[in-house]
Design an enzyme around this catalytic site. Structure first.
Site, PDB file in Angstrom:
ATOM      1  N   GLU A 193      41.526  33.195  37.734  1.00  0.00           N
ATOM      2  CA  GLU A 193      40.537  32.645  36.810  1.00  0.00           C
ATOM      3  C   GLU A 193      41.146  32.039  35.534  1.00  0.00           C
ATOM      4  OE1 GLU A 193      37.554  35.700  36.231  1.00  0.00           O
ATOM      5  OE2 GLU A 193      36.768  35.409  38.240  1.00  0.00           O
ATOM      6  N   GLU A 246      36.584  36.796  44.944  1.00  0.00           N
ATOM      7  CA  GLU A 246      35.673  37.646  44.175  1.00  0.00           C
ATOM      8  C   GLU A 246      34.237  37.164  44.331  1.00  0.00           C
ATOM      9  OE1 GLU A 246      36.515  38.262  40.015  1.00  0.00           O
ATOM     10  OE2 GLU A 246      38.674  38.250  40.413  1.00  0.00           O
TER      11      GLU A 246
HETATM   12  C1  JSK Z   1      34.306  39.260  36.377  1.00  0.00           C
HETATM   13  C2  JSK Z   1      32.583  34.998  32.503  1.00  0.00           C
HETATM   14  C3  JSK Z   1      37.784  38.826  37.349  1.00  0.00           C
HETATM   15  C4  JSK Z   1      37.661  40.315  37.503  1.00  0.00           C
HETATM   16  C5  JSK Z   1      36.230  40.662  37.099  1.00  0.00           C
HETATM   17  C6  JSK Z   1      32.760  37.201  31.515  1.00  0.00           C
HETATM   18  C7  JSK Z   1      32.935  36.350  32.596  1.00  0.00           C
HETATM   19  C8  JSK Z   1      33.460  36.851  33.861  1.00  0.00           C
HETATM   20  C9  JSK Z   1      33.655  38.161  34.214  1.00  0.00           C
HETATM   21  C10 JSK Z   1      32.040  34.525  31.345  1.00  0.00           C
HETATM   22  C11 JSK Z   1      31.850  35.386  30.265  1.00  0.00           C
HETATM   23  C12 JSK Z   1      32.215  36.710  30.351  1.00  0.00           C
HETATM   24  C13 JSK Z   1      30.768  35.791  28.160  1.00  0.00           C
HETATM   25  C14 JSK Z   1      30.295  35.087  26.932  1.00  0.00           C
HETATM   26  C15 JSK Z   1      29.440  33.150  26.026  1.00  0.00           C
HETATM   27  C16 JSK Z   1      28.942  31.782  26.349  1.00  0.00           C
HETATM   28  C17 JSK Z   1      35.806  39.406  36.407  1.00  0.00           C
HETATM   29  N1  JSK Z   1      36.442  38.328  37.172  1.00  0.00           N
HETATM   30  N2  JSK Z   1      34.047  38.107  35.493  1.00  0.00           N
HETATM   31  N3  JSK Z   1      34.138  36.861  35.898  1.00  0.00           N
HETATM   32  N4  JSK Z   1      33.746  36.075  34.910  1.00  0.00           N
HETATM   33  N5  JSK Z   1      29.652  31.213  27.439  1.00  0.00           N
HETATM   34  N6  JSK Z   1      29.775  29.881  27.534  1.00  0.00           N
HETATM   35  N7  JSK Z   1      30.175  29.318  28.596  1.00  0.00           N
HETATM   36  O1  JSK Z   1      36.187  41.771  36.238  1.00  0.00           O
HETATM   37  O2  JSK Z   1      38.574  40.913  36.630  1.00  0.00           O
HETATM   38  O3  JSK Z   1      31.293  34.848  29.124  1.00  0.00           O
HETATM   39  O4  JSK Z   1      29.916  33.776  27.167  1.00  0.00           O
END
Ligand code: JSK
Length: 447
Positions: free
Chosen positions: A166, A353
């Site tokens: 990611e 995932e």
């Molecule tokens: C899960 C995406 C790898 C593995 C899992 C978290 C994630 C996320 C989490 C976006 C995000 C927070 C929060 C705030 C503000 C506005 C993990 N994948 N996972 N995947 N994606 N955002 N604007 N775009 O634990 O370790 O954003 O966002």
């Protein structure tokens, strides 16, 4: 009702990551990572949670590999903590760290499970961060040294390698939005870090090829889907930008050797242009053997002037959400996979995932998580739809094998098909574990 059937040679598994499950952060010579620093910084992680103990998988890895085996799965996606191998990021190897991963991998092989190894799942050695981290191109060299060491050390044992997990999260989420480690909020910095992560990926692929190591290599970008609220051109264009932030921005360089022009123009207006050196894009676009795809959620998007980075607002049109407040949107899974097929090559894809967050606790030893089963059912159906539409999907790994440290949300959010009691560290198979196991063993389910 319909029967959803998967090919007999379809690969099934589950995924975890080092900082989220291992614990033992101060054991056997492990160096500090940026997540040790970030999680100990007041206010950064829910409840002040850290990965110091996590699921204690460092000491319980056999029990956890047995959970993969009992599932009927044949592949386990795990990640290596770079600071266990190189405590200072480069230089001296920590043999105890190397020995740990040999024990883990040997046990997987003994149980007939194929290891799928992620080299970088966000736990950058703090020593490298102290010298600029991914903003410093020296970190690319350090990553290549680490990757080279791992390729040679585990030659013949590990045959599926993922360079970077990611990169959008490690760059923009962590250095522009700022909610993940190291917590910067600078668009140019985030853009250059994204570029350096892609260069590091390409350099590792090139080195893997030159070393003639037997096996396959890829990366695992995260994708999401913005569905236009209406057929208005403004809504469609805004959603294209939102989709491209995860998709084209991290796929075009790898599959086309370029950045998407429409996004370069957009970012230029925001004052940020990636700092690309001669040869970078040639390196980044080294052919890969497989593509990992991480999908969780989608949104309905609408144009709104000056909203966020892309004049794009999320619209809540009443879709259900999981406990982490993400919309349940299996249609987006289907659409993003078909889009990847249409835009890029038919490189073999593993879903590295996909999973749902629900926080049920055991009652008399049973965890009734029907909503997670429903999520799995609808998303595996969307996946099969994409396969029947020509998307070259070779396997599915559920995120996550067990409840674990969900980054800035700490232990408050549970993705696992196995429940973890964080006091006793007892593992309990959830109903979803049993449903998934039956699906794996039959290769089909009824929807
Ligand atoms: C899960 C995406 C790898 C593995 C899992 C978290 C994630 C996320 C989490 C976006 C995000 C927070 C929060 C705030 C503000 C506005 C993990 N994948 N996972 N995947 N994606 N955002 N604007 N775009 O634990 O370790 O954003 O966002």
């Amino acid at each position: 009702m319909a029967i959803i059937q998967f090919p007999k040679d379809f690969r099934w598994g589950a995924a975890t990551a080092s900082y989220q499950i291992e614990g033992a952060t101060n054991e056997d010579g492990r160096g500090l990572s940026i997540w040790d620093t970030f999680s100990k910084t007041p206010g950064k992680v829910h409840n002040g949670d850290t990965g110091d103990v996590a699921c204690d998988s460092y000491h319980r890895y056999e029990e956890d590999v047995d959970l993969i085996h009992d599932l009927g799965a044949d592949v386990y996606r795990f990640s290596v903590a770079w600071p266990r191998i190189f405590p200072n990021g480069t230089g001296e190897v920590n043999q105890k760290g190397v020995d740990y991963y040999h024990k883990l991998v040997d046990y997987m092989l003994e149980k007939g499970i194929e290891p799928m190894c992620t080299l970088y799942h966000w736990d950058l050695p703090q020593a490298l961060q102290d010298k600029g981290g991914w903003d410093n191109r020296d970190t690319i060299e350090a990553f290549v040294q680490y990757a080279d060491f791992m390729f040679k050390e585990f030659h013949g044992k590990i045959k599926k390698w993922i360079t970077v997990n990611e990169p959008w999260c490690s760059s923009f989420l962590s250095n522009y939005i700022g909610v993940h480690a190291p917590g910067n909020q600078n668009l140019q910095l985030a853009m250059d870090i994204a570029h350096h992560l892609l260069v590091a990926h390409g350099r590792a692929v090139k080195s893997f090829r030159e070393s003639k190591i037997e096996g396959e290599i890829g990366y695992a970008p995260n994708v999401t889907w913005f569905e236009p609220y209406s057929t208005k051109e403004q809504d469609i264009e805004a959603c294209n930008r939102g989709n491209a932030w995860n998709l084209e921005w991290f796929f075009d360089p790898v599959f086309k050797g370029t950045y998407p022009d429409f996004m370069l123009e957009w970012f230029k207006e925001k004052g940020a242009v990636p700092t690309v050196l001669d040869g970078d894009l040639e390196i980044i676009s080294q052919p890969i053997d497989f593509l990992g795809i991480n999908y969780y959620t989608g949104n309905v998007g609408r144009y709104k002037e000056n909203e966020g980075l892309f004049d794009l607002e999320n619209i809540d049109i009443g879709y259900d959400k999981t406990a982490i407040d993400w919309f349940i949107y299996p249609e987006g899974f289907y659409k993003v996979l078909v889009t990847i097929k249409d835009l890029y090559s038919s490189v073999p894809i593993y879903i590295t995932e996909n999973g749902a967050c629900y926080n049920e606790e055991p009652v008399n030893g049973v965890v009734s998580d029907q909503k997670r089963i429903d999520y799995l059912r609808t998303h595996l159906t969307a996946l099969k739809r994409s396969m029947d539409s020509g998307v070259n999907v070779k396997g599915f790994l559920y995120w996550s094998l067990m409840d674990n440290f969900e980054w800035a949300l700490g232990y408050s959010m549970r993705f696992g098909i196995v429940h973890v009691n964080y006091e006793t560290l007892e593992r309990t198979k959830k109903d979803s574990y049993h449903w998934f196991s039956e699906t794996i063993k039959k290769g089909e389910f009824i929807v």
